[in-house]
Motif scaffolding. Structure first.
Motif, PDB file in Angstrom:
ATOM      1  N   LEU A 188      83.520  39.804  20.511  1.00 19.34           N
ATOM      2  CA  LEU A 188      82.625  39.283  19.480  1.00 19.34           C
ATOM      3  C   LEU A 188      83.044  37.858  19.171  1.00 19.34           C
ATOM      4  O   LEU A 188      84.222  37.596  18.904  1.00 19.34           O
ATOM      5  N   ALA A 189      82.098  36.937  19.217  1.00 18.59           N
ATOM      6  CA  ALA A 189      82.366  35.542  18.874  1.00 18.59           C
ATOM      7  C   ALA A 189      81.563  35.207  17.620  1.00 18.59           C
ATOM      8  O   ALA A 189      80.349  35.391  17.582  1.00 18.59           O
ATOM      9  N   MET A 190      82.259  34.739  16.591  1.00 20.82           N
ATOM     10  CA  MET A 190      81.601  34.349  15.339  1.00 20.82           C
ATOM     11  C   MET A 190      81.758  32.837  15.172  1.00 20.82           C
ATOM     12  O   MET A 190      82.874  32.320  15.235  1.00 20.82           O
ATOM     13  N   PHE A 191      80.649  32.163  14.968  1.00 24.17           N
ATOM     14  CA  PHE A 191      80.656  30.721  14.805  1.00 24.17           C
ATOM     15  C   PHE A 191      80.197  30.373  13.397  1.00 24.17           C
ATOM     16  O   PHE A 191      79.229  30.948  12.893  1.00 24.17           O
ATOM     17  N   TYR A 192      80.884  29.429  12.792  1.00 22.79           N
ATOM     18  CA  TYR A 192      80.577  28.998  11.432  1.00 22.79           C
ATOM     19  C   TYR A 192      80.197  27.526  11.476  1.00 22.79           C
ATOM     20  O   TYR A 192      81.032  26.639  11.434  1.00 22.79           O
ATOM     21  N   SER A 193      78.897  27.250  11.579  1.00 23.88           N
ATOM     22  CA  SER A 193      78.377  25.891  11.610  1.00 23.88           C
ATOM     23  C   SER A 193      76.864  25.979  11.790  1.00 23.88           C
ATOM     24  O   SER A 193      76.333  27.013  12.175  1.00 23.88           O
ATOM     25  N   ARG A 194      76.211  24.880  11.528  1.00 21.84           N
ATOM     26  CA  ARG A 194      74.771  24.829  11.779  1.00 21.84           C
ATOM     27  C   ARG A 194      74.567  24.608  13.273  1.00 21.84           C
ATOM     28  O   ARG A 194      74.880  23.549  13.802  1.00 21.84           O
ATOM     29  N   MET A 195      74.073  25.649  13.948  1.00 22.56           N
ATOM     30  CA  MET A 195      73.798  25.549  15.380  1.00 22.56           C
ATOM     31  C   MET A 195      72.733  26.561  15.754  1.00 22.56           C
ATOM     32  O   MET A 195      72.479  27.517  15.023  1.00 22.56           O
ATOM     33  N   SER A 196      72.149  26.338  16.893  1.00 18.85           N
ATOM     34  CA  SER A 196      71.086  27.206  17.382  1.00 18.85           C
ATOM     35  C   SER A 196      71.672  28.502  17.940  1.00 18.85           C
ATOM     36  O   SER A 196      72.595  28.478  18.755  1.00 18.85           O
ATOM     37  N   THR A 197      71.105  29.617  17.505  1.00 19.19           N
ATOM     38  CA  THR A 197      71.576  30.905  18.023  1.00 19.19           C
ATOM     39  C   THR A 197      71.262  31.037  19.514  1.00 19.19           C
ATOM     40  O   THR A 197      72.034  31.644  20.254  1.00 19.19           O
ATOM     41  N   ASN A 198      70.141  30.462  19.942  1.00 20.33           N
ATOM     42  CA  ASN A 198      69.802  30.500  21.366  1.00 20.33           C
ATOM     43  C   ASN A 198      70.832  29.743  22.191  1.00 20.33           C
ATOM     44  O   ASN A 198      71.237  30.185  23.263  1.00 20.33           O
ATOM     45  N   VAL A 238      73.962  29.208  21.373  1.00 18.85           N
ATOM     46  CA  VAL A 238      75.192  30.005  21.354  1.00 18.85           C
ATOM     47  C   VAL A 238      75.098  31.137  22.365  1.00 18.85           C
ATOM     48  O   VAL A 238      76.025  31.372  23.156  1.00 18.85           O
ATOM     49  N   ASP A 239      73.981  31.854  22.377  1.00 17.73           N
ATOM     50  CA  ASP A 239      73.800  32.957  23.321  1.00 17.73           C
ATOM     51  C   ASP A 239      73.879  32.476  24.766  1.00 17.73           C
ATOM     52  O   ASP A 239      74.516  33.112  25.612  1.00 17.73           O
ATOM     53  N   GLU A 240      73.238  31.333  25.051  1.00 16.14           N
ATOM     54  CA  GLU A 240      73.282  30.775  26.401  1.00 16.14           C
ATOM     55  C   GLU A 240      74.709  30.423  26.806  1.00 16.14           C
ATOM     56  O   GLU A 240      75.140  30.726  27.920  1.00 16.14           O
ATOM     57  N   GLN A 241      75.439  29.793  25.895  1.00 17.00           N
ATOM     58  CA  GLN A 241      76.821  29.404  26.202  1.00 17.00           C
ATOM     59  C   GLN A 241      77.719  30.627  26.385  1.00 17.00           C
ATOM     60  O   GLN A 241      78.597  30.636  27.255  1.00 17.00           O
ATOM     61  N   MET A 242      77.506  31.647  25.588  1.00 11.92           N
ATOM     62  CA  MET A 242      78.307  32.863  25.734  1.00 11.92           C
ATOM     63  C   MET A 242      78.001  33.555  27.061  1.00 11.92           C
ATOM     64  O   MET A 242      78.903  34.086  27.712  1.00 11.92           O
ATOM     65  N   LYS A 296      81.005  32.808  34.080  1.00  6.35           N
ATOM     66  CA  LYS A 296      82.092  32.004  34.658  1.00  6.35           C
ATOM     67  C   LYS A 296      83.372  32.838  34.775  1.00  6.35           C
ATOM     68  O   LYS A 296      84.136  32.684  35.725  1.00  6.35           O
ATOM     69  N   ASN A 297      83.613  33.712  33.821  1.00  8.58           N
ATOM     70  CA  ASN A 297      84.820  34.544  33.788  1.00  8.58           C
ATOM     71  C   ASN A 297      84.497  36.006  34.071  1.00  8.58           C
ATOM     72  O   ASN A 297      85.147  36.902  33.530  1.00  8.58           O
ATOM     73  N   SER A 298      83.523  36.276  34.913  1.00  6.81           N
ATOM     74  CA  SER A 298      83.048  37.644  35.125  1.00  6.81           C
ATOM     75  C   SER A 298      84.144  38.584  35.630  1.00  6.81           C
ATOM     76  O   SER A 298      84.105  39.782  35.349  1.00  6.81           O
ATOM     77  N   SER A 299      85.136  38.072  36.324  1.00  4.26           N
ATOM     78  CA  SER A 299      86.201  38.938  36.826  1.00  4.26           C
ATOM     79  C   SER A 299      87.079  39.470  35.699  1.00  4.26           C
ATOM     80  O   SER A 299      87.816  40.434  35.889  1.00  4.26           O
ATOM     81  N   TYR A 300      87.001  38.839  34.522  1.00  5.16           N
ATOM     82  CA  TYR A 300      87.802  39.282  33.379  1.00  5.16           C
ATOM     83  C   TYR A 300      87.034  40.239  32.450  1.00  5.16           C
ATOM     84  O   TYR A 300      87.544  40.613  31.401  1.00  5.16           O
ATOM     85  N   PHE A 301      85.823  40.614  32.815  1.00  2.00           N
ATOM     86  CA  PHE A 301      85.017  41.536  32.025  1.00  2.00           C
ATOM     87  C   PHE A 301      84.748  42.794  32.849  1.00  2.00           C
ATOM     88  O   PHE A 301      84.510  42.706  34.051  1.00  2.00           O
ATOM     89  N   VAL A 302      84.799  43.948  32.193  1.00  2.00           N
ATOM     90  CA  VAL A 302      84.453  45.173  32.914  1.00  2.00           C
ATOM     91  C   VAL A 302      82.956  45.167  33.180  1.00  2.00           C
ATOM     92  O   VAL A 302      82.167  44.754  32.338  1.00  2.00           O
ATOM     93  N   VAL A 322      79.435  41.358  25.204  1.00  2.00           N
ATOM     94  CA  VAL A 322      79.817  40.216  24.373  1.00  2.00           C
ATOM     95  C   VAL A 322      78.694  39.956  23.381  1.00  2.00           C
ATOM     96  O   VAL A 322      77.539  39.775  23.766  1.00  2.00           O
ATOM     97  N   LYS A 323      79.023  39.969  22.123  1.00  2.00           N
ATOM     98  CA  LYS A 323      78.050  39.698  21.069  1.00  2.00           C
ATOM     99  C   LYS A 323      78.464  38.427  20.339  1.00  2.00           C
ATOM    100  O   LYS A 323      79.638  38.056  20.308  1.00  2.00           O
ATOM    101  N   SER A 324      77.512  37.776  19.718  1.00  2.00           N
ATOM    102  CA  SER A 324      77.819  36.561  18.964  1.00  2.00           C
ATOM    103  C   SER A 324      77.063  36.558  17.636  1.00  2.00           C
ATOM    104  O   SER A 324      75.988  37.149  17.516  1.00  2.00           O
ATOM    105  N   ILE A 325      77.674  35.894  16.675  1.00  2.00           N
ATOM    106  CA  ILE A 325      77.112  35.776  15.333  1.00  2.00           C
ATOM    107  C   ILE A 325      77.222  34.312  14.928  1.00  2.00           C
ATOM    108  O   ILE A 325      78.230  33.664  15.206  1.00  2.00           O
ATOM    109  N   VAL A 326      76.202  33.809  14.259  1.00  2.00           N
ATOM    110  CA  VAL A 326      76.242  32.438  13.758  1.00  2.00           C
ATOM    111  C   VAL A 326      76.038  32.463  12.252  1.00  2.00           C
ATOM    112  O   VAL A 326      75.077  33.039  11.755  1.00  2.00           O
ATOM    113  N   CYS A 327      76.972  31.864  11.544  1.00  2.00           N
ATOM    114  CA  CYS A 327      76.866  31.675  10.099  1.00  2.00           C
ATOM    115  C   CYS A 327      76.748  30.180   9.874  1.00  2.00           C
ATOM    116  O   CYS A 327      77.600  29.414  10.322  1.00  2.00           O
ATOM    117  N   ASP A 328      75.699  29.739   9.205  1.00  2.00           N
ATOM    118  CA  ASP A 328      75.466  28.300   9.095  1.00  2.00           C
ATOM    119  C   ASP A 328      76.306  27.609   8.022  1.00  2.00           C
ATOM    120  O   ASP A 328      76.144  26.425   7.784  1.00  2.00           O
TER     121      ASP A 328
END
Length: 145
Positions: free
Chosen positions: A22-32, A34-38, A44-50, A57-63
């Motif tokens: 879970l990635a939580m971001f605290y700033s004014r940013m686009s959720t789309n 963030v999702d694209e970057q995650m 990029k690191n697919s070998s480190y994920f089952v 992987v989930k993400s949350i944005v708090c502005d």
């Protein structure tokens, strides 16, 4: 975020695989954005994920960022690399338990020595469970069906 120096205990995430994150971001940013970057980070690191847990992987944005900062983030993971820490604790526990170091403090309060043996066994079971999750593949699931 996914670096050994950012962990709260001494483990290297490259020695294991992420079960969930879970990635939580605290700033004014686009959720789309963030999702694209995650997704990019996960690809990029697919070998480190089952691969047997899709969308793990989930993400949350708090502005509203923390006071005095423009941006902050928190990363919470469930990784099989934590078994390194459990192994170290188990080894240290075993050494101390064999010497019966500090045991009198606990038995004097009513604990039984058998409880320590059970705790050691539970710790070893936990390590083997994380190793099993790390080694599991999607082929294993298909064979069971």
């Amino acid at each position: 975020m996914m670096d050994a120096k950012n962990m709260m205990c001494v483990v290297d995430p490259r020695h294991g695989r992420y079960l969930t994150a879970l990635a939580m971001f605290y700033s004014r940013m686009s959720t789309n954005e963030v999702d694209e970057q995650m997704i990019n980070v996960q690809n990029k690191n697919s070998s480190y994920f089952v691969e047997w847990i899709p969308n793990n992987v989930k993400s949350i944005v708090c502005d509203i960022p923390p006071i005095g900062l423009k941006m902050a983030s928190t990363f919470i993971e469930n990784s099989t690399s934590i078994q390194e820490m459990f192994r170290r604790v188990s080894e240290q526990f075993t050494i101390m338990f064999r010497k019966k170091a500090f045991l009198h403090w606990y038995t004097g309060e009513g604990m039984n020595e058998m409880e320590f043996t059970e705790a050691e066994s539970n710790m070893n079971d936990l390590v083997s469970k994380f190793q099993q999750y790390q080694d599991a593949t999607t082929d294993d699931d298909e064979k069971e069906l």
